[in-house]
Scaffold this active site. Structure first.
Site, short mmCIF file in Angstrom:
data_model
loop_
_atom_site.label_atom_id
_atom_site.label_comp_id
_atom_site.label_asym_id
_atom_site.label_seq_id
_atom_site.Cartn_x
_atom_site.Cartn_y
_atom_site.Cartn_z
N LYS A 106 52.59 61.98 23.21
CA LYS A 106 52.04 60.94 22.44
C LYS A 106 50.10 61.09 22.11
O LYS A 106 49.65 61.44 22.38
CB LYS A 106 51.68 59.29 23.31
CG LYS A 106 51.63 57.97 22.15
CD LYS A 106 51.46 57.12 22.85
CE LYS A 106 51.90 55.76 21.94
NZ LYS A 106 50.31 55.53 20.79
N ARG A 135 48.58 57.50 12.19
CA ARG A 135 50.09 57.54 12.11
C ARG A 135 49.42 57.46 10.51
O ARG A 135 48.54 57.59 9.99
CB ARG A 135 51.16 56.02 12.14
CG ARG A 135 51.96 56.16 11.04
CD ARG A 135 52.52 56.87 12.97
NE ARG A 135 54.03 56.05 13.00
CZ ARG A 135 55.02 55.24 13.16
NH1 ARG A 135 54.28 54.44 13.64
NH2 ARG A 135 56.45 55.65 12.98
N ARG A 186 49.58 53.26 9.40
CA ARG A 186 51.07 52.74 9.92
C ARG A 186 50.47 51.31 8.81
O ARG A 186 51.69 50.63 9.20
CB ARG A 186 49.74 52.12 11.19
CG ARG A 186 50.47 51.80 12.22
CD ARG A 186 49.73 50.95 13.70
NE ARG A 186 50.42 50.57 14.46
CZ ARG A 186 50.79 49.10 15.09
NH1 ARG A 186 50.43 48.42 14.07
NH2 ARG A 186 51.54 48.60 15.35
N GLU A 196 51.50 62.09 12.69
CA GLU A 196 50.47 61.91 14.10
C GLU A 196 49.23 62.66 13.66
O GLU A 196 49.83 63.92 13.76
CB GLU A 196 50.72 61.86 14.87
CG GLU A 196 48.95 60.82 15.39
CD GLU A 196 49.07 59.45 16.00
OE1 GLU A 196 50.31 58.69 15.42
OE2 GLU A 196 48.34 58.95 16.15
N PHE A 205 56.69 64.58 13.17
CA PHE A 205 57.59 64.05 14.27
C PHE A 205 59.02 63.26 13.96
O PHE A 205 60.22 63.17 14.17
CB PHE A 205 57.28 63.08 15.36
CG PHE A 205 56.56 61.98 15.29
CD1 PHE A 205 57.54 60.51 14.27
CD2 PHE A 205 54.94 61.35 15.37
CE1 PHE A 205 56.42 59.93 14.13
CE2 PHE A 205 54.55 60.86 14.92
CZ PHE A 205 54.81 60.09 14.41
N LYS A 221 57.37 54.18 24.60
CA LYS A 221 55.67 55.00 24.96
C LYS A 221 55.66 54.60 26.48
O LYS A 221 55.88 53.58 26.62
CB LYS A 221 54.74 55.09 23.59
CG LYS A 221 54.35 52.24 23.83
CD LYS A 221 53.92 51.99 23.33
CE LYS A 221 53.16 50.37 23.21
NZ LYS A 221 52.05 50.40 22.12
P1 ATP Z 1 49.15 51.97 20.83
O1 ATP Z 1 49.15 53.28 18.74
O2 ATP Z 1 48.38 50.78 21.62
O3 ATP Z 1 50.46 52.72 21.92
P2 ATP Z 1 50.58 50.50 18.55
O4 ATP Z 1 51.06 48.86 17.75
O5 ATP Z 1 49.47 51.23 17.14
O6 ATP Z 1 50.30 51.15 19.42
P3 ATP Z 1 53.26 51.45 19.43
O7 ATP Z 1 54.26 51.65 18.63
O8 ATP Z 1 52.86 51.13 20.36
O9 ATP Z 1 51.84 51.38 17.84
O10 ATP Z 1 53.10 52.85 19.33
C1 ATP Z 1 53.72 54.56 19.18
C2 ATP Z 1 52.23 54.65 18.00
O11 ATP Z 1 52.29 55.71 18.80
C3 ATP Z 1 53.19 55.68 16.79
O12 ATP Z 1 52.82 54.61 15.46
C4 ATP Z 1 52.52 56.14 16.09
O13 ATP Z 1 50.91 56.54 15.86
C5 ATP Z 1 51.61 56.88 17.94
N1 ATP Z 1 52.70 58.70 18.00
C6 ATP Z 1 51.81 59.07 18.30
N2 ATP Z 1 52.68 60.62 19.00
C7 ATP Z 1 53.55 60.27 18.53
C8 ATP Z 1 54.88 60.57 18.71
N3 ATP Z 1 55.57 61.73 19.34
N4 ATP Z 1 56.24 59.95 18.35
C9 ATP Z 1 55.92 58.58 17.50
N5 ATP Z 1 54.49 58.13 17.59
C10 ATP Z 1 53.67 58.58 17.76
#
Ligand code: ATP
Length: 573
Positions: free
Chosen positions: A246, A251, A270, A299, A339, A421
């Site tokens: 991660k 995003r 995002r 990302e 990804f 996550k």
């Molecule tokens: P947070 O960023 O606090 O975890 P969020 O609500 O912004 O929360 P989530 O859906 O909870 O987003 O976590 C996924 C986020 O992680 C994605 O929006 C993306 O930006 C990021 N990310 C980083 N690496 C990856 C990956 N390998 N695959 C998918 N998403 C990834």
């Protein structure tokens, strides 16, 4: 439809608080609107001229709007200022001065004029904006003038969101919420609500069945769920899963397509803002990919090529600036990790299982590129291996892992167990950080006196309300305190916003209008007899200001309750 008729609806909407009634009024309006105009009606209802990602704004400051009004009605500027002071709303000022009984202009005529004004650029454009808007106001009846005067200053707030519009569209075609899922699905795939409305109005619901992504129009991104342990993940996501690092950066949904004969790249965040101008280096690299057209999900993160070290978000975020981009490209090089593939060479990949999407991705994205590369991934069937991988990622300075269901379609616009996550906090206590809204600030006393703000009150979301969950007075660096003070100062308001539910004895020295979202890490969630959320955060620390999140995207009380339950199941182990 005349703008005057639209204004009568706007007037009704403004006076209505119940979401159900608002939905009914909107559906009535959509039934009446012409199919050529319904998109414009919807943008205007949202106080915009186009979807956010197109970044078409009128951007007229309040000061300038006072001049516009003075010019429109040939009034002395001081009189306009005095009226504004007295009424507190530019729309009401315009309405009180408007005399034209006009009202003949159509919605499209007003919209086109506003669009022309928004597109003014270059030398003398400010003056042309002032005179153009003044001329338009002068041609409108008083009620229309009230709403048109609010749009350029971003003050047309009618208190409903895209989701209410989707409901209303369903009522328009079916008389109930029965078509909502279909309409929302289409909105997830092409996030232009005006275009969707136009399709439904012109060709009926069935026109949405075959909806496919369109490069250039963002797709609402897939989001991840949380689970408390690697074992639970294998239980829920699948016996075999993909594990990916991660990255904690931006995003980036990358669109590559041909426009006017040239290969074009657009990048969306995002929240579907168009972030293309921030990333000229990534745009150049994306143009070099051997594809005719495509939509990739990824990302972008700061990266130090020499040490191969990833930068923490606080450093990556320095790329987010309006000026000095060229220098920032040099100082904070980025790497874009792709990804997922959602569209490629004319074909939608949304319904293709993830393992096949991944194979396709491997055919077009390099494993080790300079600016763009494919995200590492491992197929795993053991909880222990998941934990080892996370440790490895954390040692590299990454945020944690994403665990993905092997055969899942891409779930546009949704959170679900197709992605989970897993952050460094997962097994140490709380399964995630909490995104809270800052509700108010308390003056600093003692050591904190010099910083202005000495503590602040934060809340979580319940429907449209915000419930207090923590008063935070420690856990910030001096720099963060200064930043908090600066931001809170510019958002300070005298009266408590009616959506804040705060116990009397926690009333802050100043309220902060709903805007500032902060990411909080806590050791524990506890039951609280004091806070209106019924829960409180123990030992909270500020991780960062989440500028990309709006108050509606703050953690909800339901999510906090889930985290609370997860924590109980963890402590039993
Ligand atoms: P947070 O960023 O606090 O975890 P969020 O609500 O912004 O929360 P989530 O859906 O909870 O987003 O976590 C996924 C986020 O992680 C994605 O929006 C993306 O930006 C990021 N990310 C980083 N690496 C990856 C990956 N390998 N695959 C998918 N998403 C990834």
């Amino acid at each position: 439809m005349t703008f005057k008729a639209l204004s009568q609806y706007l007037d009704k909407l403004e006076k209505t608080a119940s979401r159900n009634e608002i939905t009914q009024i909107l559906s009535q309006l959509f039934k009446t609107a012409d199919k050529e105009e319904i998109d414009k009606v919807i943008y205007l209802l949202l106080g915009q001229l186009a979807p956010n990602y197109m970044a078409i704004t009128l951007n007229i400051a309040e000061r300038m709007m006072l001049r516009v009004i003075a010019q429109a009605y040939d009034e002395d500027i001081n009189k306009v200022k005095a009226l504004y002071k007295q009424m507190g709303d530019l729309g009401n000022v315009a309405q009180s001065l408007a005399i034209a009984d006009g009202g003949a202009l159509s919605v499209s005529a007003v919209y086109d004029k506003l669009m022309e004004i928004a597109r003014e650029a270059g030398a003398g454009s400010q003056e042309r904006k002032v005179s153009g808007t003044a001329k338009l106001l002068g041609e409108l009846d008083p009620l229309s003038a009230r709403f048109v005067a609010r749009i350029p200053v971003g003050k047309l707030r009618l208190g409903f969101s895209d989701m209410t519009i989707l409901d209303a569209l369903s009522y328009m075609v079916k008389g109930d919420k029965g078509a909502r899922v279909e309409i929302e699905h289409a909105f997830n795939v092409t996030a232009d609500i005006g275009k969707i409305a136009q399709k439904v109005k012109a060709r009926g619901l069935s026109s949405l069945e075959a909806i496919v992504p369109e490069p250039g129009t963002p797709i609402r991104p897939s989001l991840a769920e949380r689970l408390p342990s690697a074992e639970k993940i294998l239980e829920k996501v699948g016996r075999e899963v993909y594990v990916e690092p991660k990255y904690d950066g931006f995003r980036s949904q990358v669109h590559i397509y041909e426009q006017d004969g040239a290969k074009t790249v657009a990048i969306f965040s995002r929240n579907l803002e168009n972030t293309t101008p921030m990333f000229p280096d990534l745009v150049a690299a994306a143009k070099g990919l051997k594809v005719k057209n495509a939509i990739f999900d990824g990302e972008a993160i700061g990266y130090e090529p020499k040490s191969k070290r990833f930068l923490p978000f606080q450093e990556t975020v320095q790329r987010k600036r309006k000026h000095g981009i060229e220098q920032a490209v040099k100082d904070f090089p980025l790497k874009l990790f792709i990804f997922d593939v959602l569209y490629l060479n004319g074909k939608s990949f949304l319904n293709v299982p993830f393992d096949q999407r991944r194979k396709t991705l491997e055919g077009v994205i390099p494993e080790a590129g300079e600016a763009i590369e494919i995200t590492r991934q491992e197929k795993v069937a053991s909880a222990e291996v998941i934990r080892d991988l996370i440790k490895k990622y954390l040692a590299e300075g990454l945020e944690g892992a994403l665990i993905k269901k092997i055969d899942a379609p891409y779930k546009a616009g949704g959170r679900g167990y197709h992605w989970v996550k897993y952050k460094k906090t997962t097994e140490g206590g709380l399964a995630d950080t909490v995104d809270c809204l800052v509700l108010g600030i308390y003056k600093g006393r003692g050591k904190r006196a010099g910083f202005g703000a000495g503590a602040f009150l934060v809340g979580v979301k319940e429907g449209t309300r915000f419930l207090s969950v923590s008063k935070i007075g420690t856990g910030l660096t001096d720099e963060q305190w200064r930043e908090m003070d600066k931001r809170a100062r510019s958002l300070k308001i005298k009266d408590r916003p009616k959506e804040y539910e705060v116990p009397k004895n926690l009333t802050p020295d100043a309220w902060v209008k709903p805007s500032l979202v902060v990411e909080i890490l806590a050791d524990e969630i506890t039951r609280s007899p004091i806070h209106t959320a019924g829960l409180a955060l123990r030992f909270p620390r500020l991780i960062r200001f989440r500028d990309e999140k709006s108050p509606e995207q703050a953690t909800s009380i339901t999510e906090l309750n889930t985290l609370f339950e997860m924590q109980k199941s963890l402590s039993k182990k």
